[in-house]
Design an enzyme around this catalytic site. Structure first.
Site, PDB file in Angstrom:
ATOM      1  N   SER A 199      -3.691 -10.596   7.855  1.00 55.81           N
ATOM      2  CA  SER A 199      -3.419  -8.792   8.125  1.00 55.81           C
ATOM      3  C   SER A 199      -2.439  -9.025   8.701  1.00 55.81           C
ATOM      4  CB  SER A 199      -4.734  -8.204   7.779  1.00 55.81           C
ATOM      5  OG  SER A 199      -4.314  -6.916   8.529  1.00 55.81           O
ATOM      6  N   ARG A 245      -0.001   3.977  17.940  1.00 50.69           N
ATOM      7  CA  ARG A 245      -0.161   5.523  16.383  1.00 50.69           C
ATOM      8  C   ARG A 245      -0.293   6.209  16.954  1.00 50.69           C
ATOM      9  NH1 ARG A 245       0.721   0.624  14.021  1.00 50.69           N
ATOM     10  NH2 ARG A 245      -1.009   0.186  12.379  1.00 50.69           N
ATOM     11  N   ASP A 249      -7.342   2.794  12.455  1.00 48.33           N
ATOM     12  CA  ASP A 249      -5.914   3.749  12.576  1.00 48.33           C
ATOM     13  C   ASP A 249      -6.079   4.589  12.323  1.00 48.33           C
ATOM     14  OD1 ASP A 249      -4.780   1.829  14.630  1.00 48.33           O
ATOM     15  OD2 ASP A 249      -3.648   0.579  12.308  1.00 48.33           O
ATOM     16  N   ASP A 307       0.896  -1.389  -0.110  1.00 47.29           N
ATOM     17  CA  ASP A 307       0.312  -0.255  -0.156  1.00 47.29           C
ATOM     18  C   ASP A 307       0.373   1.088   0.113  1.00 47.29           C
ATOM     19  OD1 ASP A 307      -1.863  -1.676  -0.176  1.00 47.29           O
ATOM     20  OD2 ASP A 307      -2.219  -1.620   2.125  1.00 47.29           O
TER      21      ASP A 307
END
Length: 421
Positions: free
Chosen positions: A178, A95, A124, A15
Site C-alpha cells: 500500500s 492531505r 487520512d 476503491d
C-alpha cells in the site's frame, strides 16, 4: 430535474473507481471526480477517461505540485518538522491541500457533498474531513468505508461489483504494498512490514532511492541556498520549489539518502509500520537545520525546537487550518527572517554530513569563538558569570554542610573513594 452533485476525491484506483457507481446507486448524485496531481507520476489522461467511462458526470485534473511544495512543504521545512523524530510528513502535508481543493470544486459546482475513499483505520479520513470542516461546515461528507450502505469488505468484492456492471477493473498487483506517493515522498505499508520482526524487502519495494550499499563509491557534494528560511537555489542555480524538490530527489535517490523504517503512532490510536523514501526532503531538512544553527540565537533556537515538535503533531493530526497553526507559522516566519545563506553537504552511501555554510546574518563570531583572547571576550569575564550562575548550587551545598546532611557533607556517600596508586 437536475440531480445534486457530489465531489469525489478520485485517484483512479480500485476503491475510488468502485465509489463512482456506488454513489450514483445509493445517493442518486451526479459524481464530479477530482484528480489532484501532487507528483504521483500517474497517467492522468487515462485516469480521467476511466472516471468518465465509469460514470462520472465530469472529471477535473489539477496540477497542484508547485502549490504543494511552496505552500505546504516549505513551511514544514522552515520549521524543521519531524513527527516522532523520523517522519518528514509526506502524506500529512498533502492531505490539507487535497481537502481544500475538493471544497473549491464543491463551491464551483454547487455540490452538496464531498466523498473520499479513506479507510476507517487510517489518519487520512481525519485529515480530509478536518480540512473540509474548516472551509465548508455546511457540506455533507461521505466516507464510503464508514458508510452503512457500503457492503464491499474486500478487494475481491469490489472487483465483482465492477464486473457485474461491465465496468473495466483498474488492475493492480494483489501482492503490492500500500503506497502513497507524491513529489515529496513515497510511503510503503503492508506485506512483510506488518510483522515487525521482518526486515523490509528493500529491493522489492524501493522506487526512487538506491540502497546505500548500492550507491556510488564516490561522495557527491550539493549546495543549497536559502532566503528567509526557504530554499531558492541548488548548486548556484535558481529554481522553483517544485524544481528544487525534483532535483534533490534525483541527487538523494542515487546516493541512497532518506530511507526510514519506522513504527509510528497513528492518531486513531493504533501503531503502524511504514517505510518512507524521502531523498530530496531529507537533504533539504538537513541543510535548513544547519543554517538555523548558524543564524538563530540560543533562546530562539531552543524555543523553536519545542514549537516545531507541536507543529509536526498538528500537521500529522490534520490541524493545518487552525488558529494555532496560523500562529505557529507566523512565529516561524518571523524568526526565519535572517535565515539566509548557503549550506554545502557531502552525500555518501546514505549518509549526509556538513561541508561548510555561510550567512551574512551568521551569529558565529570567530573573534569570540577562538581559543585565543580576542577584543570581544576576555577569559576573565567568565569568573563573575560562573559565580552568579552557580550561586544556587553553592548556597545549597553550604546549607547541607551546616545541617550535616546531603551530598556536600565532608564524608558524603555520594563521593567515592578512588585509588591512589
Amino acid at each position: 430535474m437536475a440531480k445534486d452533485k457530489v465531489i469525489l476525491a478520485y485517484s483512479g484506483g480500485l476503491d475510488t473507481t468502485v465509489i463512482i457507481p456506488w454513489l450514483k446507486e445509493n445517493y442518486d448524485y451526479d459524481v464530479i471526480a477530482v484528480c489532484i496531481d501532487l507528483g504521483q507520476g500517474d497517467d492522468w489522461p487515462v485516469i480521467k477517461d476511466r472516471a468518465l467511462k465509469t460514470g462520472a458526470a465530469a472529471c477535473y485534473v489539477v496540477d497542484a505540485r508547485e502549490e504543494y511544495c511552496k505552500e505546504y512543504v516549505w513551511p514544514a521545512v522552515k520549521a524543521n518538522c519531524l513527527y516522532e523524530d523520523e517522519y518528514l510528513l509526506g502524506t500529512s502535508t498533502a492531505r490539507p491541500l487535497i481537502g481544500k481543493i475538493l471544497v473549491e470544486y464543491a463551491r464551483q459546482e454547487n455540490a452538496v457533498a464531498i466523498c473520499h475513499g479513506a479507510t476507517g483505520k487510517g489518519n487520512d479520513q481525519v485529515r480530509f474531513e478536518l480540512a473540509i470542516k474548516a472551509f465548508a461546515p455546511d457540506l455533507k461528507v461521505i466516507a464510503a468505508w464508514r458508510d452503512s450502505k457500503w457492503t464491499l469488505d474486500s478487494r475481491e468484492a469490489e472487483i465483482a461489483y465492477l464486473e457485474e456492471r461491465n465496468i473495466p477493473v483498474p488492475m493492480k498487483k494483489a501482492s503490492s504494498y500500500s503506497c502513497d506517493e507524491n513529489v515529496w515522498h513515497i510511503s510503503h505499508e503492508g506485506l512483510e512490514l506488518e510483522q515487525t520482526e521482518n526486515e523490509p524487502n528493500w529491493k522489492n519495494m524501493l522506487k526512487v532511492t538506491k540502497l546505500p550499499e548500492e550507491a556510488p563509491d564516490q561522495c557527491e557534494y550539493v549546495k543549497i541556498e536559502f532566503e528567509a528560511g526557504e530554499a531558492v537555489a541548488v548548486n548556484d542555480k535558481k529554481l522553483s520549489p517544485l524544481q528544487i524538490v525534483q532535483l534533490l530527489n534525483e541527487i538523494g535517490g542515487r546516493n541512497g539518502i532518506g530511507l526510514v523504517d519506522v513504527v509510528e503512532n497513528r492518531m486513531v490510536g493504533m501503531k503502524s509500520r511504514g517505510v518512507y523514501e524521502t531523498p530530496g526532503g531529507t537533504i533539504l531538512q538537513f541543510a535548513h537545520e544547519q543554517l538555523d544553527h548558524l543564524c538563530l540565537d540560543r533562546d530562539t533556537y531552543h524555543e523553536k525546537q519545542h514549537i516545531s515538535l507541536r507543529e509536526a503533531e498538528l500537521i500529522y493530526d490534520g490541524k493545518w487550518f487552525t488558529t494555532l497553526m496560523e500562529g505557529i507559522m507566523a512565529f516561524q516566519d518571523k524568526i526565519e527572517e535572517n535565515v539566509t545563506g548557503w549550506v554545502k553537504l557531502k552525500l555518501y552511501k546514505g549518509t549526509i554530513s556538513g561541508a561548510g555554510s555561510y550567512s551574512p546574518y551568521s551569529l558565529y563570531n570567530e573573534s569570540i569563538a577562538s581559543f585565543a583572547t580576542g577584543d570581544l571576550y576576555d577569559h576573565k569575564d567568565a569568573q563573575g558569570f560562573i559565580t552568579l550562575y552557580g550561586l544556587p548550587l553553592k548556597v545549597r551545598a553550604m546549607m547541607e554542610q551546616k545541617v550535616g546532611k546531603g551530598q556536600a557533607v565532608i564524608d558524603s556517600a555520594s563521593l567515592k573513594k578512588r585509588p591512589v596508586e
